[in-house]
Design a protein around this motif. Structure first.
Motif, short mmCIF file in Angstrom:
data_model
loop_
_atom_site.label_atom_id
_atom_site.label_comp_id
_atom_site.label_asym_id
_atom_site.label_seq_id
_atom_site.Cartn_x
_atom_site.Cartn_y
_atom_site.Cartn_z
N HIS A 121 0.84 -1.19 0.00
CA HIS A 121 0.00 0.00 0.00
C HIS A 121 0.88 1.24 0.00
N MET A 122 0.31 2.31 -0.54
CA MET A 122 1.04 3.56 -0.64
C MET A 122 0.96 4.30 0.68
N LYS A 123 2.10 4.57 1.26
CA LYS A 123 2.16 5.29 2.53
C LYS A 123 2.16 6.79 2.28
N ASN A 124 2.88 7.23 1.23
CA ASN A 124 3.00 8.65 0.94
C ASN A 124 3.19 8.84 -0.56
N LEU A 125 2.59 9.89 -1.11
CA LEU A 125 2.74 10.23 -2.52
C LEU A 125 2.85 11.74 -2.65
N ASP A 126 3.94 12.21 -3.26
CA ASP A 126 4.14 13.63 -3.52
C ASP A 126 4.76 13.75 -4.91
N LEU A 127 3.90 13.88 -5.93
CA LEU A 127 4.40 13.94 -7.30
C LEU A 127 5.09 15.26 -7.62
N GLN A 128 4.78 16.33 -6.89
CA GLN A 128 5.52 17.58 -7.10
C GLN A 128 6.98 17.39 -6.73
N GLU A 129 7.24 16.65 -5.66
CA GLU A 129 8.61 16.35 -5.24
C GLU A 129 9.13 15.08 -5.91
N GLY A 130 8.23 14.31 -6.54
CA GLY A 130 8.62 13.07 -7.19
C GLY A 130 8.93 11.95 -6.22
N LYS A 131 8.23 11.91 -5.08
CA LYS A 131 8.53 10.92 -4.05
C LYS A 131 7.32 10.02 -3.77
N VAL A 132 7.60 8.74 -3.60
CA VAL A 132 6.58 7.75 -3.25
C VAL A 132 7.14 6.86 -2.15
N SER A 133 6.30 6.55 -1.17
CA SER A 133 6.65 5.58 -0.12
C SER A 133 5.65 4.44 -0.20
N ILE A 134 6.17 3.21 -0.18
CA ILE A 134 5.34 2.02 -0.28
C ILE A 134 5.67 1.10 0.88
N LYS A 135 4.63 0.54 1.51
CA LYS A 135 4.81 -0.42 2.60
C LYS A 135 4.20 -1.75 2.19
N GLY A 136 4.70 -2.80 2.79
CA GLY A 136 4.22 -4.15 2.53
C GLY A 136 5.41 -5.07 2.41
N LYS A 137 5.20 -6.32 1.99
CA LYS A 137 6.31 -7.25 1.79
C LYS A 137 6.79 -7.13 0.35
N ILE A 138 8.01 -6.63 0.17
CA ILE A 138 8.59 -6.41 -1.16
C ILE A 138 9.21 -7.72 -1.63
N GLN A 139 8.77 -8.21 -2.80
CA GLN A 139 9.31 -9.45 -3.34
C GLN A 139 10.11 -9.22 -4.62
N GLU A 140 9.78 -8.16 -5.37
CA GLU A 140 10.48 -7.92 -6.64
C GLU A 140 10.47 -6.44 -6.96
N LEU A 141 11.57 -5.98 -7.53
CA LEU A 141 11.68 -4.61 -8.00
C LEU A 141 12.42 -4.69 -9.32
N SER A 142 11.80 -4.22 -10.42
CA SER A 142 12.46 -4.31 -11.71
C SER A 142 12.06 -3.14 -12.59
N TYR A 143 12.89 -2.91 -13.60
CA TYR A 143 12.65 -1.85 -14.58
C TYR A 143 12.25 -2.47 -15.91
N LEU A 144 11.37 -1.78 -16.61
CA LEU A 144 10.99 -2.18 -17.96
C LEU A 144 11.70 -1.25 -18.93
N ASP A 145 12.44 -1.82 -19.87
CA ASP A 145 13.07 -1.00 -20.89
C ASP A 145 13.08 -1.75 -22.20
N GLU A 146 13.79 -1.23 -23.20
CA GLU A 146 13.77 -1.85 -24.52
C GLU A 146 14.29 -3.28 -24.50
N HIS A 147 15.11 -3.63 -23.52
CA HIS A 147 15.62 -4.99 -23.43
C HIS A 147 14.57 -5.96 -22.90
N ASN A 148 13.54 -5.44 -22.27
CA ASN A 148 12.47 -6.28 -21.72
C ASN A 148 11.16 -6.00 -22.46
N GLY A 149 11.23 -5.79 -23.74
CA GLY A 149 10.06 -5.41 -24.53
C GLY A 149 8.88 -6.34 -24.38
N GLU A 150 9.13 -7.65 -24.43
CA GLU A 150 8.04 -8.61 -24.30
C GLU A 150 7.39 -8.53 -22.93
#
Length: 95
Positions: free
Chosen positions: A55-84
């Motif tokens: 769940h989102m704990k804090n969101l401030d798009l003017q500052e570009g900051k997000v805080s998320i709480k919960g059990k984190i299992q994966e963090l990844s980026y999508l780019d041209e190498h991961n097109g599919e």
């Protein structure tokens, strides 16, 4: 003398605390989120955070900051190498 009003690319930082919370800067937009997955547009590309009881704990798009709480299992980026993978995520979003 440098023009300080000129906008440069914002920093993009990630801080994780015991896989229970994330603080992310350089966030442009939160495209979607639920208790298992967040899709964020960041200065470095699209990012997916997966886990459980997220769940989102804090969101401030003017500052570009997000805080998320919960059990984190994966963090990844999508780019041209991961097109599919990106196509799969976006098709899931627009069903």
């Amino acid at each position: 003398m440098m023009d300080q009003t000129r906008k440069t690319q914002a920093d993009h930082d990630i801080k994780m605390f015991n896989r229970k919370s994330l603080e992310i800067s350089g966030v442009k937009e939160v495209d979607s989120f639920d208790s298992e997955e967040f899709l964020l547009q960041t200065e470095m590309g699209y990012m997916i955070i997966r886990g459980s009881n997220l769940h989102m704990k804090n969101l401030d798009l003017q500052e570009g900051k997000v805080s998320i709480k919960g059990k984190i299992q994966e963090l990844s980026y999508l780019d041209e190498h991961n097109g599919e993978k990106a196509k799969g995520i976006f098709s899931k979003l627009f069903k």
